[in-house]
Design a protein around this motif. Sequence first.
Motif, PDB file in Angstrom:
ATOM      1  N   ARG A  91       0.643   3.912  -3.058  1.00 32.06           N
ATOM      2  CA  ARG A  91       0.282   5.313  -2.776  1.00 32.06           C
ATOM      3  C   ARG A  91       1.328   6.270  -3.328  1.00 32.06           C
ATOM      4  O   ARG A  91       1.001   7.298  -3.923  1.00 32.06           O
ATOM      5  CB  ARG A  91       0.123   5.529  -1.269  1.00 32.06           C
ATOM      6  CG  ARG A  91      -1.248   5.262  -0.756  1.00 32.06           C
ATOM      7  CD  ARG A  91      -1.446   5.821   0.642  1.00 32.06           C
ATOM      8  NE  ARG A  91      -0.618   5.159   1.637  1.00 32.06           N
ATOM      9  CZ  ARG A  91      -1.005   4.118   2.362  1.00 32.06           C
ATOM     10  NH1 ARG A  91      -2.195   3.606   2.190  1.00 32.06           N
ATOM     11  NH2 ARG A  91      -0.200   3.585   3.240  1.00 32.06           N
ATOM     12  N   VAL A 113      -7.240   5.267  -5.716  1.00 34.96           N
ATOM     13  CA  VAL A 113      -7.074   5.572  -4.297  1.00 34.96           C
ATOM     14  C   VAL A 113      -8.431   5.953  -3.732  1.00 34.96           C
ATOM     15  O   VAL A 113      -9.109   6.841  -4.248  1.00 34.96           O
ATOM     16  CB  VAL A 113      -6.069   6.719  -4.077  1.00 34.96           C
ATOM     17  CG1 VAL A 113      -6.035   7.138  -2.624  1.00 34.96           C
ATOM     18  CG2 VAL A 113      -4.690   6.305  -4.523  1.00 34.96           C
ATOM     19  N   ASN A 155       0.807  -1.226   0.000  1.00 35.52           N
ATOM     20  CA  ASN A 155       0.000   0.000   0.000  1.00 35.52           C
ATOM     21  C   ASN A 155       0.843   1.281   0.000  1.00 35.52           C
ATOM     22  O   ASN A 155       0.560   2.193  -0.778  1.00 35.52           O
ATOM     23  CB  ASN A 155      -0.988   0.002   1.160  1.00 35.52           C
ATOM     24  CG  ASN A 155      -2.158  -0.925   0.912  1.00 35.52           C
ATOM     25  OD1 ASN A 155      -2.319  -1.455  -0.173  1.00 35.52           O
ATOM     26  ND2 ASN A 155      -2.967  -1.126   1.922  1.00 35.52           N
ATOM     27  N   PRO A 162      -7.675  12.547   6.904  1.00 36.99           N
ATOM     28  CA  PRO A 162      -7.911  11.791   5.665  1.00 36.99           C
ATOM     29  C   PRO A 162      -7.085  10.495   5.668  1.00 36.99           C
ATOM     30  O   PRO A 162      -5.963  10.463   6.150  1.00 36.99           O
ATOM     31  CB  PRO A 162      -7.447  12.736   4.567  1.00 36.99           C
ATOM     32  CG  PRO A 162      -6.590  13.734   5.232  1.00 36.99           C
ATOM     33  CD  PRO A 162      -6.991  13.796   6.666  1.00 36.99           C
ATOM     34  N   ARG A 163      -7.686   9.436   5.137  1.00 38.00           N
ATOM     35  CA  ARG A 163      -7.010   8.159   4.950  1.00 38.00           C
ATOM     36  C   ARG A 163      -7.065   7.821   3.466  1.00 38.00           C
ATOM     37  O   ARG A 163      -8.107   7.906   2.851  1.00 38.00           O
ATOM     38  CB  ARG A 163      -7.733   7.065   5.736  1.00 38.00           C
ATOM     39  CG  ARG A 163      -7.616   7.230   7.214  1.00 38.00           C
ATOM     40  CD  ARG A 163      -8.366   6.152   7.954  1.00 38.00           C
ATOM     41  NE  ARG A 163      -8.076   4.843   7.372  1.00 38.00           N
ATOM     42  CZ  ARG A 163      -8.899   3.811   7.416  1.00 38.00           C
ATOM     43  NH1 ARG A 163     -10.062   3.918   8.002  1.00 38.00           N
ATOM     44  NH2 ARG A 163      -8.572   2.659   6.869  1.00 38.00           N
ATOM     45  N   ARG A 164      -5.936   7.455   2.920  1.00 37.53           N
ATOM     46  CA  ARG A 164      -5.856   7.114   1.498  1.00 37.53           C
ATOM     47  C   ARG A 164      -5.444   5.648   1.381  1.00 37.53           C
ATOM     48  O   ARG A 164      -4.385   5.256   1.831  1.00 37.53           O
ATOM     49  CB  ARG A 164      -4.844   7.997   0.811  1.00 37.53           C
ATOM     50  CG  ARG A 164      -5.234   9.462   0.872  1.00 37.53           C
ATOM     51  CD  ARG A 164      -4.265  10.303   0.155  1.00 37.53           C
ATOM     52  NE  ARG A 164      -4.170   9.778  -1.200  1.00 37.53           N
ATOM     53  CZ  ARG A 164      -3.508  10.354  -2.186  1.00 37.53           C
ATOM     54  NH1 ARG A 164      -2.886  11.449  -1.971  1.00 37.53           N
ATOM     55  NH2 ARG A 164      -3.473   9.813  -3.370  1.00 37.53           N
ATOM     56  N   GLU A 221     -10.215   7.677  -0.776  1.00 41.10           N
ATOM     57  CA  GLU A 221      -9.892   8.591   0.322  1.00 41.10           C
ATOM     58  C   GLU A 221     -11.116   8.765   1.203  1.00 41.10           C
ATOM     59  O   GLU A 221     -12.191   9.115   0.734  1.00 41.10           O
ATOM     60  CB  GLU A 221      -9.435   9.948  -0.215  1.00 41.10           C
ATOM     61  CG  GLU A 221      -8.957  10.858   0.894  1.00 41.10           C
ATOM     62  CD  GLU A 221      -8.221  12.074   0.378  1.00 41.10           C
ATOM     63  OE1 GLU A 221      -8.351  13.136   1.017  1.00 41.10           O
ATOM     64  OE2 GLU A 221      -7.530  11.961  -0.638  1.00 41.10           O
ATOM     65  N   THR A 222     -10.936   8.492   2.488  1.00 43.82           N
ATOM     66  CA  THR A 222     -12.011   8.647   3.467  1.00 43.82           C
ATOM     67  C   THR A 222     -11.486   9.457   4.629  1.00 43.82           C
ATOM     68  O   THR A 222     -10.312   9.816   4.692  1.00 43.82           O
ATOM     69  CB  THR A 222     -12.501   7.269   3.984  1.00 43.82           C
ATOM     70  OG1 THR A 222     -11.397   6.608   4.614  1.00 43.82           O
ATOM     71  CG2 THR A 222     -13.027   6.415   2.863  1.00 43.82           C
ATOM     72  N   ARG A 223     -12.361   9.760   5.578  1.00 43.76           N
ATOM     73  CA  ARG A 223     -11.958  10.455   6.796  1.00 43.76           C
ATOM     74  C   ARG A 223     -12.046   9.494   7.969  1.00 43.76           C
ATOM     75  O   ARG A 223     -12.975   8.693   8.058  1.00 43.76           O
ATOM     76  CB  ARG A 223     -12.880  11.636   7.064  1.00 43.76           C
ATOM     77  CG  ARG A 223     -12.771  12.683   5.998  1.00 43.76           C
ATOM     78  CD  ARG A 223     -12.325  13.979   6.616  1.00 43.76           C
ATOM     79  NE  ARG A 223     -12.038  14.937   5.565  1.00 43.76           N
ATOM     80  CZ  ARG A 223     -10.880  15.558   5.456  1.00 43.76           C
ATOM     81  NH1 ARG A 223      -9.930  15.315   6.295  1.00 43.76           N
ATOM     82  NH2 ARG A 223     -10.676  16.421   4.498  1.00 43.76           N
TER      83      ARG A 223
END
Length: 110
Positions: A77, A91, A73, A102-104, A93-95
């Motif tokens: 990335r 990718v 990962n 942010p998480r990718r 992307e969430t929180r």
Amino acid sequence: MEIYGRMTLPRGLIAGNIAALTLVWGLYLLSPGSGLLTPLVQSAVYLALLLVTARSRRLKVRLVRAVQHWLINPLVRALLAVGVNPLGLAVLETRGRRTGLPRRVPVGNG
């Protein structure tokens, strides 16, 4: 299929490994000048994963998740950040639920 008493393999796993090895070695036979190291390494990885799966499926899942989390990962990335898209990945992307940061996460089809 039972191997040495306790170890069992999911149905189709051996057939899947044979198909993957056929593909790896078939590509090598089409282009033998590319070197023997790649098919040998891939064959060893397939055999090792087959043996780990036969011994403990839970161990294999933990091993694969650790390799994905700490090795694959971050590499994917970084490649996506510089504009290289390996294997048609994306990718997501969430929180974070608690932190809001942010998480990718690289994701693929499959």
